[in-house]
Design an enzyme around this catalytic site. Structure first.
Site, short mmCIF file in Angstrom:
data_model
loop_
_atom_site.label_atom_id
_atom_site.label_comp_id
_atom_site.label_asym_id
_atom_site.label_seq_id
_atom_site.Cartn_x
_atom_site.Cartn_y
_atom_site.Cartn_z
N GLY A 104 0.97 -1.33 -0.09
CA GLY A 104 -0.18 0.02 -0.07
C GLY A 104 0.91 1.31 0.06
N ARG A 152 0.71 -4.83 -4.83
CA ARG A 152 0.83 -5.75 -3.76
C ARG A 152 1.15 -7.12 -4.61
NH1 ARG A 152 -0.69 -4.27 0.91
NH2 ARG A 152 -2.29 -2.67 1.17
N ASP A 166 0.26 1.56 9.32
CA ASP A 166 -0.27 0.55 10.40
C ASP A 166 0.89 0.62 11.18
OD1 ASP A 166 -2.24 0.01 8.64
OD2 ASP A 166 -1.75 -1.93 8.51
N GLU A 181 -10.16 -0.93 11.82
CA GLU A 181 -10.82 -1.85 10.91
C GLU A 181 -10.77 -3.27 11.39
OE1 GLU A 181 -7.79 -1.61 7.74
OE2 GLU A 181 -9.23 -1.56 6.55
N ARG A 234 -23.68 7.49 14.46
CA ARG A 234 -23.11 7.83 12.80
C ARG A 234 -21.84 6.86 12.83
NH1 ARG A 234 -27.72 9.07 12.37
NH2 ARG A 234 -28.73 11.00 11.49
N ARG A 245 -4.03 7.76 4.22
CA ARG A 245 -2.84 7.33 3.24
C ARG A 245 -2.08 8.46 2.47
NH1 ARG A 245 -3.40 1.14 1.80
NH2 ARG A 245 -3.32 1.93 -0.19
O1 F6P Z 1 -1.32 -1.56 5.34
C1 F6P Z 1 -1.89 -0.50 4.94
C2 F6P Z 1 -3.31 -0.29 5.03
O2 F6P Z 1 -3.69 0.84 4.72
C3 F6P Z 1 -4.05 -1.08 6.11
O3 F6P Z 1 -4.23 -0.11 7.18
C4 F6P Z 1 -5.35 -1.63 5.47
O4 F6P Z 1 -5.97 -2.50 6.01
C5 F6P Z 1 -4.72 -1.97 4.05
O5 F6P Z 1 -3.70 -0.95 3.81
C6 F6P Z 1 -5.70 -1.76 2.82
O6 F6P Z 1 -5.30 -2.27 1.70
P1 F6P Z 1 -5.45 -1.76 0.01
O7 F6P Z 1 -4.64 -0.73 -0.23
O8 F6P Z 1 -4.80 -3.18 -0.42
O9 F6P Z 1 -7.06 -1.62 -0.07
#
Ligand code: F6P
Length: 377
Positions: free
Chosen positions: A16, A78, A139, A234, A295, A304
């Site tokens: 990511g 990825r 993370d 999450e 909510r 990000r």
């Molecule tokens: O590892 C970083 C992250 O943003 C996590 O917090 C999240 O669960 C995941 O990547 C989401 O992945 P993707 O970008 O594949 O949707």
């Protein structure tokens, strides 16, 4: 100061995206060119670009003006060398990767990424490539480093979101549930939850009891605070879901035959897709249990995006320049870790396949409890 004959290095970003990737590319590249006289080339879109030999020049001119830019100028994916989807089939592409590494006469390959990237990097190291990695991820769960770049920026974004949601929560006497990224590690939810003064923080590391969460909210109402803000990772799970997840995960680890592995993988995927709507379901459950309207705000990829914080620019530059220094000394097969004010090479074997989760006795957990935050347990 120049300690090496001309060396050729490749750089890729994988996994990511996060703020600070470009600062790291710049740190490696500027030190490599300017101080050590190396030649630098970029590979596009992570390991896929390396396999397909898609490159981009990383001369000094390409490294200017990127320190503050979010995302990655190299693109990312990825894709994994061991199992990459090619022509509809998952295959091991390490031979093509090695061929391209040799084609460019590389002395070293810099892989910038999170936990998955460290594993992929070790795989290529075992195939004979000279690899140095850098830890990035919002993370903050890469093992053996104090911190990964991207985390500080995301922490600031999530904290600001919680701040802003506070005023709307108390104006409407509502429960506001903020979903924060982090499937397996709760650093971001915990840090932002504490910094933003969330009333409840739920983490993947601490399975929650929804009754206890509801009681924490009711207690606040009894004290005259008719609103609550929840910072929910999450990957936070109820006690029941956590037990299901553990069982599904164990079956996957223990699977011996191909069929068993496939079945276990499917069961885990099914659990994960069901869990995707957990934050919304939790908010509804709490409405029923407390009588307060709820909510949900899912912060998602906002966390990000955008320009890295000063802390992340500094960290990415420290790690990136230390990386070039290590390559000049011929130190390979390591991740450049942050250790206090210093950096330290850590063998990839000690990093790959490990995850740094929040220890239950971590001082942040203690502080959260001491200010009266419910952790749902
Ligand atoms: O590892 C970083 C992250 O943003 C996590 O917090 C999240 O669960 C995941 O990547 C989401 O992945 P993707 O970008 O594949 O949707």
């Amino acid at each position: 100061m120049t300690r090496s004959a001309t060396k050729y290095i490749g750089i890729l970003t994988s996994g990511g995206d996060c703020p600070g990737l470009n600062a790291a590319i710049r740190g490696v590249g500027k030190a490599a060119h300017g101080i050590f006289g190396m030649q630098v080339i970029g590979f596009r879109d992570g390991f896929r670009g390396l396999m397909e030999n898609r490159t981009t020049p990383l001369g000094l001119e390409n490294l200017s003006g990127i320190l503050t830019v979010g995302g990655t100028i190299l693109g990312t994916s990825r894709d994994k060398p061991r199992r990459m989807l090619v022509g509809g089939k998952e295959i091991d592409v390490s031979e093509s990767i090695i061929a391209n590494y040799q084609k460019h006469h590389l002395d070293a390959l810099v892989c910038i990424g999170g936990g998955g990237t460290q594993k992929n990097a070790l795989y290529l190291k075992e195939k004979g490539l000279n690899i140095v990695t850098l830890p990035k991820t919002i993370d903050n769960d890469v093992a053996m480093t104090d911190v990964s770049f991207g985390y500080d920026t995301a922490l600031g974004i999530a904290t600001e979101a919680i701040d802003r949601l506070h005023s709307t929560a108390h104006s409407h006497y509502r429960i506001v549930v903020v979903e924060i990224m982090g499937h397996r590690a709760g650093w971001l939810a915990l840090g932002a939850g504490i910094a933003g003064g969330a009333d409840v923080i739920l983490l993947p590391e601490i399975p929650y009891d929804v009754e206890k969460v509801a009681e924490a909210i009711r207690q606040r109402s009894r004290a005259g605070k008719h609103f609550s803000v929840l910072a929910v990772a999450e990957g936070a799970m109820s006690i029941r879901d956590a037990a299901h997840f553990r069982a599904a995960d164990e079956s996957k680890q223990e699977a011996r035959t191909k069929l068993e592995r496939k079945k276990a993988k499917n069961a885990l995927q099914e659990f994960q897709s069901r869990h995707a709507g957990n934050t919304l379901r939790l908010a509804k459950q709490l409405e029923g249990l407390t009588g307060l309207e709820s909510r949900v705000t899912i912060l998602g990829y906002v966390q990000r995006g955008g320009s890295p914080s000063a802390v992340d620019r500094l960290l990415a530059t420290r790690l990136g320049t230390a990386c070039a220094d290590l390559i000049s000394e011929g130190a390979y097969g390591v991740m450049v870790a942050a250790r206090g004010e210093k950096t330290e090479p850590v063998p990839l074997e000690k990093v790959a396949g490990k995850r740094k989760t929040v220890p239950l006795d971590h001082p942040w957990i203690t502080s959260a409890r001491l200010v009266g935050t419910s952790l749902g347990d």
